[in-house]
Design a protein around this motif. Structure first.
Motif, PDB file in Angstrom:
ATOM      1  N   ARG A  94      -6.434   0.826   8.223  1.00  0.00           N
ATOM      2  CA  ARG A  94      -6.787   1.531   9.454  1.00  0.00           C
ATOM      3  C   ARG A  94      -5.698   2.506   9.856  1.00  0.00           C
ATOM      4  N   ASN A  95      -5.066   3.132   8.875  1.00  0.00           N
ATOM      5  CA  ASN A  95      -4.024   4.094   9.202  1.00  0.00           C
ATOM      6  C   ASN A  95      -4.012   5.234   8.200  1.00  0.00           C
ATOM      7  N   PRO A  96      -4.067   6.486   8.696  1.00  0.00           N
ATOM      8  CA  PRO A  96      -4.141   7.626   7.792  1.00  0.00           C
ATOM      9  C   PRO A  96      -2.834   7.920   7.077  1.00  0.00           C
ATOM     10  N   LEU A  97      -1.756   7.183   7.395  1.00  0.00           N
ATOM     11  CA  LEU A  97      -0.485   7.453   6.721  1.00  0.00           C
ATOM     12  C   LEU A  97      -0.282   6.565   5.497  1.00  0.00           C
ATOM     13  N   ALA A  98      -1.172   5.583   5.304  1.00  0.00           N
ATOM     14  CA  ALA A  98      -1.021   4.716   4.136  1.00  0.00           C
ATOM     15  C   ALA A  98      -1.278   5.529   2.873  1.00  0.00           C
ATOM     16  N   ASP A  99      -0.471   5.286   1.860  1.00  0.00           N
ATOM     17  CA  ASP A  99      -0.624   6.002   0.594  1.00  0.00           C
ATOM     18  C   ASP A  99      -0.150   5.057  -0.503  1.00  0.00           C
ATOM     19  N   PRO A 100      -0.875   5.015  -1.621  1.00  0.00           N
ATOM     20  CA  PRO A 100      -0.503   4.059  -2.676  1.00  0.00           C
ATOM     21  C   PRO A 100       0.963   4.168  -3.094  1.00  0.00           C
ATOM     22  N   ALA A 101       1.510   5.405  -3.106  1.00  0.00           N
ATOM     23  CA  ALA A 101       2.896   5.546  -3.531  1.00  0.00           C
ATOM     24  C   ALA A 101       3.845   5.146  -2.404  1.00  0.00           C
ATOM     25  N   LEU A 102       3.473   5.531  -1.171  1.00  0.00           N
ATOM     26  CA  LEU A 102       4.345   5.296  -0.027  1.00  0.00           C
ATOM     27  C   LEU A 102       4.522   3.820   0.277  1.00  0.00           C
ATOM     28  N   ILE A 103       3.450   3.018   0.142  1.00  0.00           N
ATOM     29  CA  ILE A 103       3.561   1.618   0.543  1.00  0.00           C
ATOM     30  C   ILE A 103       3.880   0.706  -0.626  1.00  0.00           C
ATOM     31  N   GLY A 104       4.222   1.276  -1.777  1.00  0.00           N
ATOM     32  CA  GLY A 104       4.795   0.443  -2.836  1.00  0.00           C
ATOM     33  C   GLY A 104       3.861   0.048  -3.969  1.00  0.00           C
ATOM     34  N   ILE A 105       2.584   0.430  -3.894  1.00  0.00           N
ATOM     35  CA  ILE A 105       1.673   0.052  -4.974  1.00  0.00           C
ATOM     36  C   ILE A 105       2.112   0.704  -6.280  1.00  0.00           C
ATOM     37  N   ALA A 106       2.377   2.027  -6.188  1.00  0.00           N
ATOM     38  CA  ALA A 106       2.721   2.759  -7.404  1.00  0.00           C
ATOM     39  C   ALA A 106       4.053   2.282  -7.968  1.00  0.00           C
ATOM     40  N   SER A 107       5.043   2.014  -7.073  1.00  0.00           N
ATOM     41  CA  SER A 107       6.331   1.595  -7.625  1.00  0.00           C
ATOM     42  C   SER A 107       6.242   0.176  -8.174  1.00  0.00           C
ATOM     43  N   GLY A 108       5.378  -0.660  -7.582  1.00  0.00           N
ATOM     44  CA  GLY A 108       5.150  -1.980  -8.158  1.00  0.00           C
ATOM     45  C   GLY A 108       4.583  -1.868  -9.556  1.00  0.00           C
ATOM     46  N   ALA A 109       3.617  -0.970  -9.697  1.00  0.00           N
ATOM     47  CA  ALA A 109       3.011  -0.753 -11.008  1.00  0.00           C
ATOM     48  C   ALA A 109       4.040  -0.193 -11.987  1.00  0.00           C
ATOM     49  N   ASP A 158      -2.484 -11.280  13.095  1.00  0.00           N
ATOM     50  CA  ASP A 158      -3.670 -11.553  13.916  1.00  0.00           C
ATOM     51  C   ASP A 158      -4.810 -10.592  13.606  1.00  0.00           C
ATOM     52  N   GLY A 159      -5.012 -10.339  12.355  1.00  0.00           N
ATOM     53  CA  GLY A 159      -6.139  -9.499  11.977  1.00  0.00           C
ATOM     54  C   GLY A 159      -5.940  -8.024  12.241  1.00  0.00           C
ATOM     55  N   SER A 160      -4.748  -7.616  12.700  1.00  0.00           N
ATOM     56  CA  SER A 160      -4.521  -6.182  12.834  1.00  0.00           C
ATOM     57  C   SER A 160      -3.293  -5.819  12.006  1.00  0.00           C
ATOM     58  N   ILE A 161      -3.147  -4.523  11.755  1.00  0.00           N
ATOM     59  CA  ILE A 161      -2.071  -4.079  10.886  1.00  0.00           C
ATOM     60  C   ILE A 161      -0.993  -3.422  11.724  1.00  0.00           C
ATOM     61  N   ASP A 162       0.225  -3.884  11.563  1.00  0.00           N
ATOM     62  CA  ASP A 162       1.332  -3.270  12.264  1.00  0.00           C
ATOM     63  C   ASP A 162       1.873  -2.127  11.404  1.00  0.00           C
ATOM     64  N   VAL A 163       1.680  -0.893  11.906  1.00  0.00           N
ATOM     65  CA  VAL A 163       1.964   0.283  11.084  1.00  0.00           C
ATOM     66  C   VAL A 163       3.442   0.397  10.751  1.00  0.00           C
ATOM     67  N   ALA A 164       4.287   0.131  11.763  1.00  0.00           N
ATOM     68  CA  ALA A 164       5.728   0.238  11.513  1.00  0.00           C
ATOM     69  C   ALA A 164       6.124  -0.719  10.392  1.00  0.00           C
ATOM     70  N   THR A 165       5.638  -1.961  10.475  1.00  0.00           N
ATOM     71  CA  THR A 165       5.958  -2.935   9.432  1.00  0.00           C
ATOM     72  C   THR A 165       5.422  -2.474   8.090  1.00  0.00           C
ATOM     73  N   LEU A 166       4.221  -1.890   8.121  1.00  0.00           N
ATOM     74  CA  LEU A 166       3.593  -1.412   6.892  1.00  0.00           C
ATOM     75  C   LEU A 166       4.497  -0.406   6.173  1.00  0.00           C
ATOM     76  N   ILE A 171       8.999   0.913   2.328  1.00  0.00           N
ATOM     77  CA  ILE A 171      10.354   1.390   2.021  1.00  0.00           C
ATOM     78  C   ILE A 171      11.134   0.306   1.293  1.00  0.00           C
ATOM     79  N   ALA A 172      11.058  -0.925   1.839  1.00  0.00           N
ATOM     80  CA  ALA A 172      11.811  -2.026   1.244  1.00  0.00           C
ATOM     81  C   ALA A 172      11.368  -2.264  -0.197  1.00  0.00           C
ATOM     82  N   ILE A 173      10.059  -2.231  -0.412  1.00  0.00           N
ATOM     83  CA  ILE A 173       9.548  -2.520  -1.749  1.00  0.00           C
ATOM     84  C   ILE A 173       9.879  -1.391  -2.718  1.00  0.00           C
ATOM     85  N   ASN A 174       9.802  -0.146  -2.221  1.00  0.00           N
ATOM     86  CA  ASN A 174      10.202   0.977  -3.068  1.00  0.00           C
ATOM     87  C   ASN A 174      11.677   0.866  -3.450  1.00  0.00           C
TER      88      ASN A 174
END
Lengths: 350, 267
Positions: A94-109, A158-166, A171-174
């Motif tokens: 639910r956030n337009p700033l999420a991106d596979p590379a930005l949130i660590g999916i790509a670097s995990g891969a 609680d079923g919602s996404i905290d954007v800052a944490t996201l 960053i931490a995972i990258n």
């Protein structure tokens, strides 16, 4: 702009499809050896048994069929899968700033892929033999899946996404993936080092029919199945509880989205390294044009993503010809200013 | 009937609802009231399947809530949330159309769109249809979501009675729209035999429209009955810790009207 967007979803899809065909012709024709669109048609015609009136050199035929065609297909599939995955993951979070590379999916891969390259010799032979050439994509997909799940668990509350944490988790995972990759680079030999550099910069330069065949099934699954989740993703934007009230099996849908995105991004990373910002920029631009409805946004993102990546690839091949700039650098140069602009715009609009 | 028996809910170690047995009948409007933190929203979240009971059970049309298929129950029971986190720029008509998603396979899209238009007309949101949702005021958003949940259970179902669960549906609304929302609830109960449960803070509003009222305090069901039984000064003082007088409504003498004391006058 407080009323409906002026352009309807279907119109934009048709427009993008036409533009994509033109970009394909441009991509096939440009490079060290020029091939005109009519020659492209003639060569393709010849290989399916049609005789067209335009003439071409045999060398042009070889270049087109064994170098540019697989590269085109790989770029097409990867651009489409990255952009569509970006659109889907933005809906899920639910956030337009999420991106596979930005949130660590790509670097995990990428981390998983690099680990496989460096540690291949020390892996049990049973593992390397049973996976064969699939080992790299499978590892990358697994790494992507694990990272997405981790970020999702970290940022969800609680079923919602905290954007800052996201974003912070990203960053931490990258950073973590970066330092582990650094460690692997440290123990890698020269050949491995070259592959690792290639992975971290992102390039379509390694495209061959073999890489296409290896990645295509995963990318195709991602591209064919994600659009089926469009209405569910729309409902998820109302909130997870609300989607549940509307009869969607929320937990299953979330797992499916994460799995399919990991499949697409993992396969993309395994065959061409990290190509950033496509998944961020493309769905965003489209939302401005046609609104957030995933039924149009997902297929539209696939088309525009393919278009953008092929365009960037033409630039990568021609800007410094005969040398080639890694395409990840081009998308990064185009994408990061766009991301900053988005941040500013969000702050201005509150 | 939508009913709970011996319902107990916990969040961690905290008890939210303690041994509540309550029935929501077809065609009735049941208002749930109580002080802040009494467990009103928790009760509603249990009835909507979001919270799983520690003990006791919840049945919808005779069948345990957990035994229903998600999509089938969604055609019978709609839930209006207090807030929705929707922050993407959908046009209003598309938000209302999302209410039809449980019916997306079994009905043609023309019919779904027709229902959406009717639901928007009923909730006074037709003029907002082409607006972007995120540019609406709080009250307008609340009415759009009401249209969405009405569209969800618009038609009768072969699975029996339909239910509408409303969590503070009037909290962001002006006077006229507050009454409009409760008139809509009445309409669905009277004409469509829908069972309506509404969490309401305004006891007078509840007394004007509800068939029965239920009072919660500290997770316990303190009283349930018709408004004239519930609006009694001693009970109100017990539940809300605030003194109040009850008089007959000057226009509708069968309905009670509560007049609260000023806190200043309380010695």
């Amino acid at each position: 702009m407080s009323t409906a967007p002026l352009i309807k979803g279907p119109t934009v899809l048709w427009l993008l499809a036409c533009l994509l065909v033109l970009t394909c012709l441009l991509s096939l024709g440009s490079g060290a050896v020029a091939i005109s669109p009519s020659q492209v048609a003639a060569i393709i015609g010849r290989s399916v048994g049609l005789s067209l009136p335009w003439t071409f050199e045999p060398s042009q035929q070889t270049i087109l069929l064994s170098i540019r065609a697989p590269r085109l297909l790989l770029g097409l599939l990867i651009g489409a899968a990255l952009a569509m995955s970006g659109g889907a993951i933005q809906g899920l979070f639910r956030n337009p700033l999420a991106d596979p590379a930005l949130i660590g999916i790509a670097s995990g891969a990428a981390l998983a892929a690099v680990a496989v390259i460096v540690l291949q010799a020390s892996l049990p032979t049973a593992v390397t033999l049973s996976f064969g050439p699939l080992l790299l994509p499978v590892a990358a997909i697994g790494g992507g899946f694990a990272m997405t799940w981790l970020v999702y668990r970290l940022a969800g509350r609680d079923g919602s996404i905290d954007v800052a944490t996201l974003l912070l988790a990203g960053i931490a995972i990258n950073a973590l993936a970066g330092s582990v990759t650094g460690l692997l680079v440290y123990i890698a030999d020269d050949d491995q080092l070259r592959s690792i550099t290639f992975w971290s910069l992102g390039s379509l330069g390694g495209a061959s029919w073999q890489t296409v065949m290896l990645a295509a099934p995963f990318l195709a699954l991602n591209l064919l199945l994600l659009p089926l989740l469009a209405t569910a993703l729309n409902a998820l934007l109302l909130g997870e509880a609300e989607a549940g009230h509307l009869g969607f099996a929320v937990a299953r849908i979330k797992t499916a989205v994460v799995g399919l995105v990991a499949l697409g991004v993992g396969a993309a990373v395994a065959s061409s390294g990290i190509i950033g910002f496509v998944g961020l920029v493309v769905p965003h631009l489209l939302r401005l044009l046609i609104g957030p409805d995933h039924r149009w946004l997902l297929p539209g993102s696939a088309l525009l993503g393919a278009l953008l990546l092929l365009g960037a690839d033409v630039l990568a091949r021609t800007l410094a010809a005969p040398a080639e700039i890694p395409i990840g650098i081009i998308t990064g140069l185009l994408g990061s200013p766009f991301f900053l602009w988005l941040l500013f715009r969000q702050r201005l609009m509150g | 009937m939508l009913s709970t028996s011996g319902l107990t809910l916990h969040a961690g170690k905290k008890r939210l609802i303690a041994d509540v047995s309550l029935q929501l009948h077809p065609g009735e409007v049941l208002a749930v009231a109580g002080p802040n933190g009494a467990g009103k929203s928790s009760l509603l979240r249990a009835l909507s399947g979001e919270l799983t009971p520690v003990s006791g059970d919840i049945r919808l049309n005779g069948r345990l809530l957990a035994d229903w298929q998600p999509q089938r129950i969604a055609r019978l029971r709609a839930v209006l949330p207090q807030h929705s986190p929707l922050s993407f720029r959908f046009i209003v008509r598309d938000v209302v159309l999302m209410g039809r998603s449980p019916h997306r396979h079994s009905h043609d899209s023309g019919q779904n769109l027709h229902i959406v238009e009717q639901a928007m007309a009923l909730t006074d949101t037709t003029h907002l249809a082409e607006r972007i949702y995120t540019t609406l005021s709080g009250g307008e958003r609340q009415r759009v979501h009401l249209a969405r949940v009405l569209a969800q259970i618009w038609q009768a179902s072969a699975d029996g009675t339909r239910y509408l669960l409303l969590d503070e549906p009037t909290s962001a609304l002006d006077l006229a729209h507050q009454h409009a929302v409760l008139a809509i609830a009445r309409h669905f109960a009277d004409r469509e035999h829908v069972g309506v449960l509404a969490v309401l803070h305004d006891l007078n509003l509840a007394a004007l429209y509800a068939d029965r009222m239920a009072l919660l305090r500290d997770g316990h069901l303190m009283a349930v009955g018709p408004p004239e039984q519930i609006l009694a000064s001693e009970l109100i003082r017990q539940v809300f810790d605030h003194p109040a007088e009850i008089i007959p409504h000057p226009l509708y003498p069968e309905r009670p009207l509560m007049i609260a004391h000023r806190l200043l006058d309380r010695q």
